[in-house]
Scaffold this motif. Structure first.
Motif, PDB file in Angstrom:
ATOM      1  N   GLN A 426     -17.075 -99.407   8.185  1.00 11.75           N
ATOM      2  CA  GLN A 426     -16.894 -99.057   9.559  1.00 11.75           C
ATOM      3  C   GLN A 426     -15.503 -98.276   9.625  1.00 11.75           C
ATOM      4  OE1 GLN A 426     -16.999-103.051  10.868  1.00 11.75           O
ATOM      5  NE2 GLN A 426     -19.170-102.703  12.045  1.00 11.75           N
ATOM      6  N   GLU A 427     -15.472 -97.659  10.718  1.00  6.19           N
ATOM      7  CA  GLU A 427     -14.178 -96.891  11.133  1.00  6.19           C
ATOM      8  C   GLU A 427     -14.028 -97.167  12.588  1.00  6.19           C
ATOM      9  OE1 GLU A 427     -11.006 -96.256  10.672  1.00  6.19           O
ATOM     10  OE2 GLU A 427     -11.442 -95.031   9.172  1.00  6.19           O
ATOM     11  N   TYR A 428     -12.775 -97.028  12.936  1.00 10.79           N
ATOM     12  CA  TYR A 428     -12.361 -96.730  14.434  1.00 10.79           C
ATOM     13  C   TYR A 428     -11.437 -95.538  14.684  1.00 10.79           C
ATOM     14  CZ  TYR A 428     -10.524 -97.641  19.448  1.00 10.79           C
ATOM     15  OH  TYR A 428     -10.280 -97.601  20.354  1.00 10.79           O
ATOM     16  N   GLY A 429     -12.024 -94.613  15.635  1.00  7.83           N
ATOM     17  CA  GLY A 429     -11.349 -93.296  15.880  1.00  7.83           C
ATOM     18  C   GLY A 429     -12.191 -92.420  16.546  1.00  7.83           C
ATOM     19  N   THR A 430     -12.000 -91.173  15.938  1.00  6.95           N
ATOM     20  CA  THR A 430     -12.613 -90.003  16.201  1.00  6.95           C
ATOM     21  C   THR A 430     -13.984 -90.065  15.276  1.00  6.95           C
ATOM     22  OG1 THR A 430     -10.802 -88.826  17.279  1.00  6.95           O
ATOM     23  CG2 THR A 430     -13.047 -87.698  16.441  1.00  6.95           C
ATOM     24  N   HIS A 431     -15.159 -89.870  15.800  1.00  2.00           N
ATOM     25  CA  HIS A 431     -16.407 -89.963  14.977  1.00  2.00           C
ATOM     26  C   HIS A 431     -16.315 -88.765  14.404  1.00  2.00           C
ATOM     27  CE1 HIS A 431     -20.392 -90.309  13.810  1.00  2.00           C
ATOM     28  NE2 HIS A 431     -20.661 -91.390  13.875  1.00  2.00           N
ATOM     29  N   ALA A 436     -16.555 -88.044  19.165  1.00  2.00           N
ATOM     30  CA  ALA A 436     -16.278 -89.042  20.003  1.00  2.00           C
ATOM     31  C   ALA A 436     -15.343 -89.687  19.766  1.00  2.00           C
ATOM     32  CB  ALA A 436     -17.529 -89.958  20.226  1.00  2.00           C
ATOM     33  N   ARG A 437     -14.186 -90.057  20.551  1.00  2.00           N
ATOM     34  CA  ARG A 437     -13.018 -90.557  20.320  1.00  2.00           C
ATOM     35  C   ARG A 437     -13.142 -92.220  20.702  1.00  2.00           C
ATOM     36  NH1 ARG A 437      -8.640 -86.031  21.217  1.00  2.00           N
ATOM     37  NH2 ARG A 437      -7.220 -88.001  20.981  1.00  2.00           N
ATOM     38  N   ASN A 438     -12.035 -92.869  20.141  1.00  2.00           N
ATOM     39  CA  ASN A 438     -11.700 -94.097  20.338  1.00  2.00           C
ATOM     40  C   ASN A 438     -13.108 -94.999  20.178  1.00  2.00           C
ATOM     41  OD1 ASN A 438      -9.043 -93.618  20.653  1.00  2.00           O
ATOM     42  ND2 ASN A 438      -9.350 -93.116  22.896  1.00  2.00           N
TER      43      ASN A 438
END
Length: 690
Positions: A426-431, A436-438
């Motif tokens: 998993q990652e959080y941020g810009t896809h 898509a952001r955040n």
């Protein structure tokens, strides 16, 4: 230039060995759960030359208080430093510790996410030995042993009441007393059980740079900025030995550290002001050895290994606020759960067969934590982010056989199957696909497998002489970070990144002469690396920064030789030296990058002089390092020589006074450009053994 290196190697033949070490018979008889060898234990108990293994006395006599400094005494090993994280690491014949796994009492200790761990956090006060395997590497080490393996074995008690340790302080001109250390081991060995508890700490308030360091706008002369560190360690084990063959043990290790990260002395940027207020590791393990049939044993190791650290990145050199977008509180909360089952048998005539099954589950969790507002410091509230998880499972099955053809010839054959499966990433941020952001998103999962093999001949032409010739294929799986990290938008993830491998060739000769007073070893090696993970530039972002993509395009050739010799001509004098030379070439198509952080040669010398009339020993060691590349474009760091010494005076039975000096010549040197190391510094203290 090559003639110069061969001349260095030949001069070793006139050197002699470090202090002889005798392996305690109790340790050989009982606590061998951590012994990892192919050919079994040597019958000769005396080893004069510390080429592949260091004992606890080697560590003490050479002032080596952490594992990185200690390993640097051995052939084929070089030190490196990740300055921006203040992490000490090693390379073995050019392979970093992602490709050369490190084991502590048989447990792999790398952090799940990037495959690294700060080895300089491992104190040596409670260690029994440290060894490096580079040629015929046993299947018992499991996966990812592409460059070999490092085995760290903790102390075990040898007597009914076994107490030993050391305490002291360090100081330097311009700082006074600036460090404190203590290590204490208390244990007992009884007829059917043993137990030991060890505790140690090493506190450094600062270190002082060499007087030859030229000040910059980011670093004045004298005390190094932001160089404080505090390490604490507790180690406990208990074992049950019901008979001559079986053993059952439980172990616990807890390491806690907080460390500052000194800024680069030449440049400043968003990542210049960092620290680790928390850098912790905890291990719990069980180990068993059971005789299940004639000359047949079953060994099992089960372990739980937890890592927790917090890195903070600040706005400026006041280390108080984190208001910028580039500042953060990063939390890593990882654990590994694993088991190693090994069957070994000599029941078949002339065969020593080993089957090992190794499974390891890795779970990495990370997030940037929120930062509370503080009107006094000017800190504004900064929201955190959701927790992201990465889960991998690695399975390894290995089989090897040592066949005794004659009294003077053994054949070694072996093979292994490696499989790594990603369960979640998993990652959080810009896809990375939609933009898509955040957002919290999942990467596609992936898997990989590798088949490795080896073969070797062990030839014993004369007593105390051995020649080993081997060839092997050894693989290494890509880490979670290499597969999935976006590097703040500077990298395109590659979930299907495959394993890299080397075809390793090794020729080794060891010998002893003059009633074992003269000992020597010479090795030559070639590592032909294929499928290497290569950073391919695939674009440029809006700021002009290259965007990279990890792919299996790389090829390389590492080749070199190593030599060591030791000689104890009289009872009160031992001398020794070892030399390592390596040549590393980039064979990737349309590429001529330079390999960094590995000196072209390294020469280490030892001397011990004993004066029994005044109960005194003087230990001196020198370390000479050739030029190394600082970056892939070919900028080089200069060569340098370090001289260290230690004086031991016996005050009373079991009680010694110690006085030592590191970097006696006050050289200004560095492992990573922009992060100079300590100048001349001193230690004094007492050691005890009751």
């Amino acid at each position: 230039m090559k003639n110069k290196h061969w001349a260095f190697a030949l001069t070793l033949l006139s050197a002699a060995a470090i202090q002889a070490q005798e392996k305690d018979s109790l340790a050989a008889k009982h606590y061998d759960l951590q012994e990892v060898t192919i050919l079994g234990k040597p019958t000769e108990k005396v080893s004069v030359v510390p080429i592949q293994e260091l004992k606890s006395t080697d560590l003490q006599n050479n002032n080596k208080t952490n594992v990185v400094e200690a390993l640097n005494l051995l052939t084929g090993v070089s030190i490196t430093q990740f300055g921006g994280r203040n992490e000490g690491s090693i390379l073995v014949r050019g392979f970093d510790n992602r490709r050369t796994p490190v084991y502590y009492d048989g447990i792999p200790i790398y952090a799940p996410y990037d495959g690294n761990f700060d080895l300089s956090r491992f104190l040596t006060y409670d260690l029994g030995s440290i060894s490096v395997e580079k040629g015929l590497v046993s299947v018992k080490y499991g996966a990812n042993a592409m460059g070999g393996a490092v085995n760290i074995v903790s102390r075990t008690p040898q007597k009914e009441l076994d107490i030993n340790g050391t305490s002291g302080v360090g100081f330097a001109d311009g700082a006074g007393v600036n460090s404190y250390f203590t290590g204490l081991n208390v244990g007992t060995r009884q007829d059917k059980f043993y137990a030991m508890v060890s505790g140690s700490f090493n506190k450094r308030e600062n270190f002082v740079l060499s007087k030859n360091f030229e000040p910059t706008q980011y670093q004045e002369a004298g005390k190094r900025r932001s160089s404080e560190a505090f390490d604490k360690k507790i180690n406990a084990k208990i074992g049950y030995t019901p008979n001559e063959t079986d053993e059952y043990a439980l172990g616990f290790v807890n390491q806690q550290a907080n460390k500052n990260i000194s800024p680069n002395v030449y440049t400043a940027g968003n990542s210049s002001w960092r620290d680790y207020p928390i850098y912790n590791k905890t291990s719990l393990y069980a180990k068993t050895k059971t005789k299940i049939a004639r000359e047949t044993f079953m060994n099992f190791t089960g372990y739980y290994d937890k890592y927790y650290n917090e890195m903070r990145q600040y706005d400026d050199d006041t280390y108080t606020i984190m208001n910028r977008n580039s500042s953060f509180r990063s939390i890593y909360d990882d654990y590994s759960l694993g088991g190693i089952l090994t069957f070994s048998s000599k029941a078949l005539n002339r065969n020593a067969i080993t089957l090992t099954i190794n499974e390891k589950y890795d779970h990495h969790k990370e997030h940037n934590a929120e930062v509370a507002a503080n009107a006094l410091t000017g800190q504004t509230f900064k929201a955190g982010e959701p927790e992201q998880s990465y889960k991998d499972n690695t399975l390894y099955v290995g089989l090897e056989d040592v066949v005794t053809l004659t009294d003077w010839l053994n054949v070694v054959v072996g093979a292994s199957y490696n499989q790594r499966e990603n369960i979640l990433a998993q990652e959080y941020g810009t896809h990375y696909l939609t933009g898509a952001r955040n957002t919290l998103y999942d990467f596609p999962t992936g898997s990989d497998n590798a088949f490795d093999f080896k073969g070797g001949l062990v030839f014993k032409p004369l007593e105390n002489h051995q020649i080993t010739l081997s060839a092997s294929k050894r693989s290494r799986f890509a880490s979670q970070k290499e597969r999935y990290s976006s590097r703040f938008g500077g990298q395109v993830p590659n979930p299907d990144l495959k394993s890299e491998y080397t075809i390793a060739y090794d020729l080794n000769y060891t010998g002893k002469a003059l009633d074992n007073k003269l000992q020597y070893e010479v090795s030559g090696f070639i590592n032909d690396v294929s499928n290497a993970i290569y950073e391919l530039t695939v674009g440029v972002d809006n700021s002009g920064r290259n965007i990279i993509y990890n792919t299996n395009l790389g090829k390389a050739l590492y080749q070199g030789f190593e030599a060591g010799v030791g000689y104890a001509p009289i009872k009160y004098l031992t001398l020794g030296a070892n030399y390592s030379f390596i040549e590393m070439k980039d064979k990737t198509k349309n590429s001529d990058l330079k390999f960094t952080n590995v000196p072209k040669y390294k020469l280490v010398g030892f001397a011990t002089i004993s004066v029994p009339e005044i109960k005194t020993q003087l230990h001196v060691n020198t370390e000479t390092y050739g030029k190394r590349y600082l970056n892939s474009q070919g900028d080089e760091a200069p060569d340098f020589t370090l001289v260290n010494a230690k004086l031991n005076v016996k005050l009373y039975k079991g009680l010694d006074f110690n006085f030592g000096v590191n970097n006696l010549l006050d050289r200004d040197y560095y492992w990573a450009y922009g992060w100079p190391q300590a100048g001349r510094n001193f230690i004094t203290g007492v050691s005890y053994n009751f």
